[in-house]
Design a protein around this motif. Structure first.
Motif, mmCIF file in Angstrom:
data_model
loop_
_atom_site.group_PDB
_atom_site.id
_atom_site.type_symbol
_atom_site.label_atom_id
_atom_site.label_comp_id
_atom_site.label_asym_id
_atom_site.label_seq_id
_atom_site.Cartn_x
_atom_site.Cartn_y
_atom_site.Cartn_z
ATOM 1 N N LYS A 52 11.912 -2.915 6.894
ATOM 2 C CA LYS A 52 13.084 -2.511 6.102
ATOM 3 C C LYS A 52 14.356 -2.556 6.937
ATOM 4 C CE LYS A 52 10.899 0.755 3.015
ATOM 5 N NZ LYS A 52 10.931 2.155 2.611
ATOM 6 N N ASP A 89 13.777 4.174 -1.253
ATOM 7 C CA ASP A 89 12.402 4.515 -1.592
ATOM 8 C C ASP A 89 11.962 3.564 -2.697
ATOM 9 O OD1 ASP A 89 10.287 6.144 -0.767
ATOM 10 O OD2 ASP A 89 10.400 7.306 -2.616
ATOM 11 N N GLY A 106 8.502 1.797 -5.121
ATOM 12 C CA GLY A 106 7.155 2.023 -5.620
ATOM 13 C C GLY A 106 6.803 1.038 -6.712
ATOM 14 N N SER A 127 2.909 5.476 -4.481
ATOM 15 C CA SER A 127 2.378 4.131 -4.199
ATOM 16 C C SER A 127 1.751 3.992 -2.808
ATOM 17 C CB SER A 127 3.478 3.072 -4.343
ATOM 18 O OG SER A 127 3.884 2.983 -5.684
ATOM 19 N N ALA A 128 2.395 4.564 -1.801
ATOM 20 C CA ALA A 128 1.905 4.389 -0.424
ATOM 21 C C ALA A 128 0.565 5.093 -0.211
ATOM 22 C CB ALA A 128 2.928 4.908 0.574
ATOM 23 N N PHE A 182 -3.306 -0.455 2.816
ATOM 24 C CA PHE A 182 -2.863 -1.236 1.653
ATOM 25 C C PHE A 182 -4.064 -1.724 0.845
ATOM 26 C CE2 PHE A 182 1.150 -2.518 4.166
ATOM 27 C CZ PHE A 182 1.885 -1.509 3.582
ATOM 28 N N PHE A 187 8.106 -3.343 -9.763
ATOM 29 C CA PHE A 187 8.468 -2.703 -8.505
ATOM 30 C C PHE A 187 9.876 -2.169 -8.677
ATOM 31 C CE2 PHE A 187 5.392 -5.386 -5.989
ATOM 32 C CZ PHE A 187 4.753 -4.319 -5.364
ATOM 33 N N PHE A 216 3.341 -7.749 2.154
ATOM 34 C CA PHE A 216 2.598 -6.514 2.437
ATOM 35 C C PHE A 216 2.288 -5.747 1.141
ATOM 36 C CE2 PHE A 216 5.693 -3.054 1.716
ATOM 37 C CZ PHE A 216 6.830 -3.817 1.470
ATOM 38 N N GLY A 217 1.641 -4.620 1.308
ATOM 39 C CA GLY A 217 1.407 -3.678 0.193
ATOM 40 C C GLY A 217 0.655 -4.307 -0.969
ATOM 41 N N TYR A 218 1.181 -4.106 -2.165
ATOM 42 C CA TYR A 218 0.516 -4.581 -3.380
ATOM 43 C C TYR A 218 0.822 -6.052 -3.667
ATOM 44 C CZ TYR A 218 -0.135 0.424 -4.395
ATOM 45 O OH TYR A 218 -0.489 1.740 -4.345
ATOM 46 N N ASP A 219 1.509 -6.737 -2.759
ATOM 47 C CA ASP A 219 1.975 -8.099 -3.040
ATOM 48 C C ASP A 219 0.870 -9.075 -3.502
ATOM 49 O OD1 ASP A 219 4.595 -7.475 -2.687
ATOM 50 O OD2 ASP A 219 4.721 -8.158 -0.619
ATOM 51 N N HIS A 238 12.843 -6.305 -5.775
ATOM 52 C CA HIS A 238 13.454 -5.031 -6.158
ATOM 53 C C HIS A 238 14.395 -4.529 -5.055
ATOM 54 C CE1 HIS A 238 9.697 -4.835 -4.079
ATOM 55 N NE2 HIS A 238 9.736 -3.541 -3.861
ATOM 56 N N ARG A 239 13.927 -4.615 -3.778
ATOM 57 C CA ARG A 239 14.741 -4.119 -2.661
ATOM 58 C C ARG A 239 15.993 -4.980 -2.476
ATOM 59 N NH1 ARG A 239 10.618 -2.228 -0.370
ATOM 60 N NH2 ARG A 239 9.868 -4.302 0.157
HETATM 61 P P1 IMP Z 1 8.454 2.291 0.490
HETATM 62 O O1 IMP Z 1 9.158 3.447 -0.108
HETATM 63 O O2 IMP Z 1 9.290 1.058 0.476
HETATM 64 O O3 IMP Z 1 7.850 2.586 1.817
HETATM 65 O O4 IMP Z 1 7.278 1.903 -0.485
HETATM 66 C C1 IMP Z 1 6.194 2.768 -0.759
HETATM 67 C C2 IMP Z 1 4.967 1.953 -1.074
HETATM 68 O O5 IMP Z 1 5.209 1.126 -2.223
HETATM 69 C C3 IMP Z 1 4.573 0.985 0.032
HETATM 70 O O6 IMP Z 1 3.735 1.606 0.965
HETATM 71 C C4 IMP Z 1 3.843 -0.093 -0.735
HETATM 72 O O7 IMP Z 1 2.516 0.310 -0.993
HETATM 73 C C5 IMP Z 1 4.593 -0.135 -2.056
HETATM 74 N N1 IMP Z 1 5.644 -1.159 -2.000
HETATM 75 C C6 IMP Z 1 6.994 -0.971 -1.943
HETATM 76 N N2 IMP Z 1 7.654 -2.144 -1.901
HETATM 77 C C7 IMP Z 1 6.692 -3.096 -1.924
HETATM 78 C C8 IMP Z 1 6.738 -4.520 -1.900
HETATM 79 O O8 IMP Z 1 7.798 -5.163 -1.809
HETATM 80 N N3 IMP Z 1 5.540 -5.138 -1.947
HETATM 81 C C9 IMP Z 1 4.358 -4.493 -2.023
HETATM 82 N N4 IMP Z 1 4.256 -3.182 -2.038
HETATM 83 C C10 IMP Z 1 5.420 -2.471 -1.992
#
Ligand code: IMP
Length: 197
Positions: free
Chosen positions: A14, A71, A73, A87-88, A97, A120, A154-157, A182-183
């Protein structure tokens, strides 16, 4: 315009994304982990917005500086917006993940493709020590794929499928994902706010 801003996240990913998006603004962007001490905000808010605001306000007071935080999710329609703010740690505290993906796929295993819509969402908070607060939001819509595809990001991608690209987020290289995510959308709006400060 403000001269510097602290990024209230410990995530390298980030920090880099925010820094790169704000680089042409002429604002010095400093990750909070650059400092020896920084606040370890407890993210116990009920919403993404609560958590983003809490992180930004605590850090703004701590550093006596402008701060930007976010933040994010995943919100699944069929689950009324869950896992959302959780989500995390959807599959439990300290889960990985892959545990979260496994739990979500299992929860949706009998749900048809048409009912697997999700988004997202990111909330960005910009705060100063005096209590000034600005918010921006970004979203991207997709479908929870029943199978994992792709290795990027990463994550749910791997299970977030975007019909327009006929790809999951994990099949899109970061330089593509980071223009449509989204970000990225929330950050673009945050940039407009920062230009006016
Ligand atoms: P954070 O607030 O950005 O840390 O997001 C919290 C959780 O949402 C992360 O640990 C991921 O599981 C999920 N997440 C947020 N943004 C993404 C993304 O761009 N791709 C996949 N998972 C995401």
């Amino acid at each position: 315009m403000i001269k510097k801003i602290v990024v209230a996240t410990t995530s390298k990913h980030k920090q880099e994304e925010i820094k790169s998006l704000l680089k042409d603004l002429g604002i010095e962007v400093i990750p909070m982990t650059f400092f020896k001490e920084y606040p370890k905000t407890i993210e116990d808010g009920k919403t993404l917005k609560d958590n983003a605001i809490k992180k930004a306000k605590e850090a703004a007071r701590f550093f006596n500086s402008w701060v930007i935080s976010d933040d994010s999710g995943l919100e699944v329609d069929y689950l009324n917006g869950a896992p959302g703010v959780l989500s995390a740690r959807y599959a439990g505290k300290d889960c990985l993940f892959k545990d979260n993906i496994k739990k979500l796929l299992n929860t949706l295993k009998d749900v048809s493709f048409e009912k697997r819509a999700a988004k997202f969402r990111t909330i960005i908070a910009i705060a100063d020590p005096s209590g000034k607060l600005y918010l921006s939001e970004g979203e991207i819509y997709g479908i929870i794929s029943p199978v994992e595809r792709g290795l990027y990001n990463f994550g749910y991608d791997p299970i977030f499928y975007i019909p327009h690209y006929n790809k999951t987020f994990a099949e899109l290289p970061p330089e593509v994902k980071n223009t449509i995510s989204h970000r990225a959308k929330a950050l673009q709006k945050a940039k407009v706010i920062l230009k006016k400060l």
